[in-house]
Write a protein that holds these residues in place. Structure first.
Motif, PDB file in Angstrom:
ATOM      1  N   LEU A 147     -22.762  65.549  63.937  1.00 51.03           N
ATOM      2  CA  LEU A 147     -23.760  66.468  64.494  1.00 51.03           C
ATOM      3  C   LEU A 147     -23.438  66.788  65.940  1.00 51.03           C
ATOM      4  CD1 LEU A 147     -27.093  65.006  63.041  1.00 51.03           C
ATOM      5  CD2 LEU A 147     -25.993  67.147  62.401  1.00 51.03           C
ATOM      6  N   SER A 148     -22.871  65.836  66.637  1.00 53.92           N
ATOM      7  CA  SER A 148     -22.461  66.068  68.020  1.00 53.92           C
ATOM      8  C   SER A 148     -21.463  67.221  68.077  1.00 53.92           C
ATOM      9  CB  SER A 148     -21.822  64.801  68.594  1.00 53.92           C
ATOM     10  OG  SER A 148     -21.370  65.027  69.909  1.00 53.92           O
ATOM     11  N   ALA A 173     -25.957  68.205  69.706  1.00 52.55           N
ATOM     12  CA  ALA A 173     -25.648  69.416  68.948  1.00 52.55           C
ATOM     13  C   ALA A 173     -25.830  70.654  69.812  1.00 52.55           C
ATOM     14  CB  ALA A 173     -26.551  69.499  67.720  1.00 52.55           C
ATOM     15  N   ASP A 174     -25.101  71.711  69.457  1.00 52.30           N
ATOM     16  CA  ASP A 174     -25.208  73.015  70.112  1.00 52.30           C
ATOM     17  C   ASP A 174     -26.208  73.825  69.291  1.00 52.30           C
ATOM     18  OD1 ASP A 174     -24.925  75.487  71.250  1.00 52.30           O
ATOM     19  OD2 ASP A 174     -22.794  75.702  70.829  1.00 52.30           O
ATOM     20  N   ILE A 175     -27.424  73.999  69.810  1.00 56.13           N
ATOM     21  CA  ILE A 175     -28.542  74.516  69.016  1.00 56.13           C
ATOM     22  C   ILE A 175     -28.913  75.938  69.415  1.00 56.13           C
ATOM     23  CG2 ILE A 175     -30.961  74.143  68.389  1.00 56.13           C
ATOM     24  CD1 ILE A 175     -30.431  71.149  69.140  1.00 56.13           C
ATOM     25  N   THR A 176     -29.089  76.773  68.378  1.00 52.36           N
ATOM     26  CA  THR A 176     -29.620  78.122  68.547  1.00 52.36           C
ATOM     27  C   THR A 176     -30.871  78.254  67.695  1.00 52.36           C
ATOM     28  OG1 THR A 176     -27.402  79.037  68.910  1.00 52.36           O
ATOM     29  CG2 THR A 176     -29.134  80.600  68.322  1.00 52.36           C
ATOM     30  N   VAL A 177     -31.853  78.965  68.207  1.00 55.16           N
ATOM     31  CA  VAL A 177     -33.124  79.158  67.503  1.00 55.16           C
ATOM     32  C   VAL A 177     -33.305  80.636  67.182  1.00 55.16           C
ATOM     33  CG1 VAL A 177     -35.649  79.052  67.742  1.00 55.16           C
ATOM     34  CG2 VAL A 177     -34.223  77.157  68.568  1.00 55.16           C
ATOM     35  N   MET A 178     -33.742  80.909  65.947  1.00 61.10           N
ATOM     36  CA  MET A 178     -34.123  82.264  65.575  1.00 61.10           C
ATOM     37  C   MET A 178     -35.587  82.255  65.168  1.00 61.10           C
ATOM     38  SD  MET A 178     -33.224  84.751  62.441  1.00 61.10           S
ATOM     39  CE  MET A 178     -34.909  84.593  61.882  1.00 61.10           C
ATOM     40  N   THR A 179     -36.412  83.020  65.837  1.00 57.24           N
ATOM     41  CA  THR A 179     -37.835  83.092  65.525  1.00 57.24           C
ATOM     42  C   THR A 179     -38.357  84.486  65.845  1.00 57.24           C
ATOM     43  OG1 THR A 179     -40.038  82.231  66.073  1.00 57.24           O
ATOM     44  CG2 THR A 179     -38.376  82.110  67.808  1.00 57.24           C
ATOM     45  N   GLY A 180     -39.316  84.936  65.042  1.00 59.62           N
ATOM     46  CA  GLY A 180     -39.932  86.230  65.295  1.00 59.62           C
ATOM     47  C   GLY A 180     -41.109  86.160  66.238  1.00 59.62           C
ATOM     48  N   SER A 181     -41.530  84.947  66.585  1.00 61.05           N
ATOM     49  CA  SER A 181     -42.689  84.757  67.455  1.00 61.05           C
ATOM     50  C   SER A 181     -42.274  84.841  68.919  1.00 61.05           C
ATOM     51  CB  SER A 181     -43.321  83.393  67.174  1.00 61.05           C
ATOM     52  OG  SER A 181     -44.190  83.012  68.211  1.00 61.05           O
ATOM     53  N   ILE A 182     -42.927  85.702  69.676  1.00 62.09           N
ATOM     54  CA  ILE A 182     -42.612  85.847  71.094  1.00 62.09           C
ATOM     55  C   ILE A 182     -42.883  84.552  71.844  1.00 62.09           C
ATOM     56  CG2 ILE A 182     -43.277  87.029  73.234  1.00 62.09           C
ATOM     57  CD1 ILE A 182     -43.792  89.529  71.525  1.00 62.09           C
ATOM     58  N   SER A 183     -44.023  83.904  71.528  1.00 58.66           N
ATOM     59  CA  SER A 183     -44.347  82.654  72.224  1.00 58.66           C
ATOM     60  C   SER A 183     -43.353  81.558  71.878  1.00 58.66           C
ATOM     61  CB  SER A 183     -45.775  82.210  71.884  1.00 58.66           C
ATOM     62  OG  SER A 183     -45.916  81.947  70.507  1.00 58.66           O
TER      63      SER A 183
END
Length: 288
Positions: A147-148, A173-183
């Motif tokens: 995971l590292s 880990a190298d993490i990216t987030v995808m979300t439709g929520s502005i907050s």
């Protein structure tokens, strides 16, 4: 001093056993729908034919309450248990607790107050921890790399997504987030994670966790992934992945439902018990 109110745990898996053990410290508690060998000797097994209890104050059903639409879900019993068996030991004041009840179940107990503990916010917040930990266990078994330094995408950034990202960050880990929520985009940035949109999804990710119960990984999006990408869907039904297309394309996609009950039944059972206690206390305050 124990509360004299009577609770019946009616069927279920290990979660219900540990839920009952927790509640038995306070209430007069019995089990039904379990063979004796699964229940600690100091706790009671209820039999409607021979026990003296005529009526219970609370009945706790499992998640989900019914199997095949008729019988109570009793994987730890060799005998069938029906709703009619239980209804003989309730009255209009009996409170019903359950998880993910359908309309038939609710209509059967239409004369009683029915609480679905799986709808409670505190349960879902606390359940996010064993869900995230269980999801990481699956990833560790499936990934051919550590995971590292892995490039990981998390789609959806609610309760589970936030806790999952926090744990994975500890792995390096190298993490990216995808979300439709502005907050939630703001939360991701504040927590020092990268943010992307659906159109940015590509083949660079070793691992993807989906937590959003909407179709994100349709065929078009799946075709953008690398052949070695592992996709773990944590979303409740209908899920967020077109599994048929994933299989045809050759993407390994795992729909990991019910992780708390499978990976951490003690914790999951105690969370259910705490939630039930909260509801009982709220009702007591309401009637005081």
């Amino acid at each position: 001093m124990k509360d004299k109110r009577k609770i019946l745990i009616a069927g279920g898996d290990l979660r219900q056993i540990y839920c009952g053990r927790y509640l038995a410290e306070r209430f007069d508690l019995s089990f039904a729908g379990f063979d004796r060998c699964y229940i600690p000797e100091n706790l009671k097994i209820f039999s409607g034919d021979i026990d003296c209890y005529d009526v219970f104050d609370y009945i706790v059903f499992p998640v989900p309450p019914l199997k095949d639409g008729k019988y109570i879900n009793t994987p730890f019993s060799g005998e069938a248990l029906t709703l009619e068996d239980i209804k003989r030991h309730i009255n209009s004041d009996t409170v019903i607790f359950c998880g993910k009840a359908d309309e038939y179940f609710r209509s059967f107990f239409s004369d009683n107050e029915v609480y679905d503990y799986m709808d409670r916010e505190e349960l879902n917040i606390l359940n996010a921890v064993p869900t995230a930990e269980g999801a990481i266990c699956i990833a560790l078994e499936e990934l051919p790399v550590t995971l590292s330094n892995s490039r990981i995408l998390i789609t959806g950034f609610g309760r589970i997504g936030k806790i999952l990202a926090g744990i994975l960050k500890g792995f390096g880990a190298d993490i990216t987030v995808m979300t439709g929520s502005i907050s939630n985009k703001a939360w991701a940035k504040a927590m020092d994670f990268k943010v992307c949109s659906k159109s940015d999804i590509d083949s660079s990710y070793n691992l993807i966790f989906n937590t959003a119960p909407v179709l994100i990984f349709d065929r078009e999006t799946l075709e953008k992934l690398g052949s070695e990408t592992i996709l773990i869907d944590l979303a409740s039904k209908p899920g967020g992945v077109d599994f048929k297309s994933a299989g045809e394309i050759g993407i390994k996609a795992i729909w990991a439902l019910g992780i708390p009950g499978k990976n951490a039944p003690v914790t999951a059972g105690e969370i259910i018990a705490e939630t039930i206690e909260n509801i009982i206390m709220e009702r007591s305050d309401r009637y005081d």
